[in-house]
Design an enzyme around this catalytic site. Sequence first.
Site, short mmCIF file in Angstrom:
data_model
loop_
_atom_site.label_atom_id
_atom_site.label_comp_id
_atom_site.label_asym_id
_atom_site.label_seq_id
_atom_site.Cartn_x
_atom_site.Cartn_y
_atom_site.Cartn_z
N GLU A 137 9.14 2.10 -11.81
CA GLU A 137 9.21 0.66 -12.05
C GLU A 137 8.86 -0.16 -10.80
O GLU A 137 8.16 -1.16 -10.88
CB GLU A 137 10.63 0.29 -12.52
N VAL B 93 13.69 -0.26 1.47
CA VAL B 93 14.12 0.01 0.09
C VAL B 93 15.16 1.14 0.08
O VAL B 93 16.19 1.04 -0.60
CB VAL B 93 12.91 0.38 -0.80
N LYS C 84 -1.66 -1.64 -7.61
CA LYS C 84 -0.68 -2.06 -8.62
C LYS C 84 -1.37 -2.31 -9.97
O LYS C 84 -0.83 -1.98 -11.03
CB LYS C 84 0.06 -3.31 -8.16
N LYS D 221 3.24 2.67 -5.00
CA LYS D 221 2.06 2.29 -5.80
C LYS D 221 0.85 3.13 -5.46
O LYS D 221 0.03 3.45 -6.33
CB LYS D 221 1.74 0.80 -5.58
#
Length: 441
Positions: free
Chosen positions: A133, A18, A209, A109
């Site tokens: 997000e 990421v 989550k 998370k």
Amino acid sequence: MATGNEEINIGLMGLGTVGGGVAASLVENAEAIKRKTGRTVQLRRALVRDISRHRDPEPPDGLLTTNPEDILADPAIDIVVEVMGGDTPAGEYLERALVAGKHVVTANKEVMARRGPALLALAQERRVNLLFEASAGGGIPIVGCLMSQLLANDIRSVRSIINGTTNYILTRMARQQAPFADALSEAQSLGYAEADPTNDVEGIDAAYKLSVLGSLAFHRAIPHQSIYTEGISRLAPEDFRYAAELGYAIKSLAIAAAQPDGAVCARVHPVLVPEDHLLAKVDGVYNAVEVTGDLCGQIILHGQGAGRDATTSAVMGDLLNIVRGLGNTGGPPPLPQPNDTGRHGVADSDVQPIGELSSAYYMRLTCADQAGVLAQIARILGDGNISIATVIQKDTDPGGGTAQLVITSYPSREADVQTALAAVAKLDVVVSVNNLIRIEE
Ligand SMILES: NC(=O)c1ccc[n+]([C@@H]2O[C@H](COP(=O)([O-])OP(=O)(O)OC[C@H]3O[C@@H](n4cnc5c(N)ncnc54)[C@H](OP(=O)(O)O)[C@@H]3O)[C@@H](O)[C@H]2O)c1
């Protein structure tokens, strides 16, 4: 800290899947970012574990560091983007960044499930943003929806497929009649499952989550430890076959739903879903989240729950929103603390025990292939207040003298079903109780 028209400096914690996507987006889309936000956004430092590792593209000199102080103690850094993963040390770094008055974006998370309420309260106190997000649903913008666009709703339920690894394995098991172990090793060879798949296949990742999504939906802390979690490894190819005959697909759902007494039931486990329901059609590594609210009715968001580009979309969205609002916003409202009380006057941490769940059930048993077996089982279920909806007898094995019995029930109390099945398992004519799966209508 930048407030006017000067550059906004980013400290990136993590430059892996990421982080690499975020770094590339900051460089490649610099012009578009300036157009969209009116500011120049500059990647100033990137924290990694191993500075000597080969990276493509090669980072510019001076960007990489292994010292978190180069980001946390640098007053020129306005926004920290944390894409390292794990609770420690990421959680402590985020806390320090907020205390230092830096805005924070995280995709983590685990940190949000374990420390979300405390970190959000800290962000509020310091009047900085903490946006997350990408921490649930990857590229699906469900966190922002729950936090703002759906805020006016009294949310009734969130039902989601939020672990792509699990969904990939279940899709292969359903389509190819593959045993769990084969589908898992295929997922591992394709890079969809980690070498140690425990967090994914045992529902732990989905529980983190769901803790994030449930807390936002129901305005109360839903600690991940309070979420009932059951993995998918007990599912067998015949469960998919029988479920299909009954008109269902099998999915692992993460569900948070309001109960009439004000409690929230929060659970992650395999579920029989009617095959014409949209969630039954979510295949492979895709994710989907269904939200039901009093005003919006039923909404389903479907998309990529992981992957470099989809997750970069979520992280960059948070980042650009902060950049756009710099100089004129405070932080978002904190998640309520566990001792808050809700609109029904019930303790907000009240998460319904799984035994109190009311659900329809699918049961698969291996029994002696002889007359009178069903009558014995039906008597025990009836005594336990469980009404049988359908019975099918399958795969008679003349050599072994056994048959598979698949029974579905009308909605019943879970504790009653568990007690009755324990008694059924003790019958001489029952070889084994193979599976118990909840049915969502
Ligand atoms: N991958 C996805 O599709 C996805 C989707 C949604 C959310 N997320 C979340 O995004 C986060 C990052 O995931 P990822 O897949 O990008 O992970 P990753 O590829 O393993 O990258 C982690 C990066 O963090 C660095 N790092 C890890 N621990 C560190 C430490 N203690 N000190 C300094 N640097 C450290 C690593 O350094 P080195 O490069 O030196 O090893 C690496 O650059 C996680 O919270 C994950 O749950 C990921």
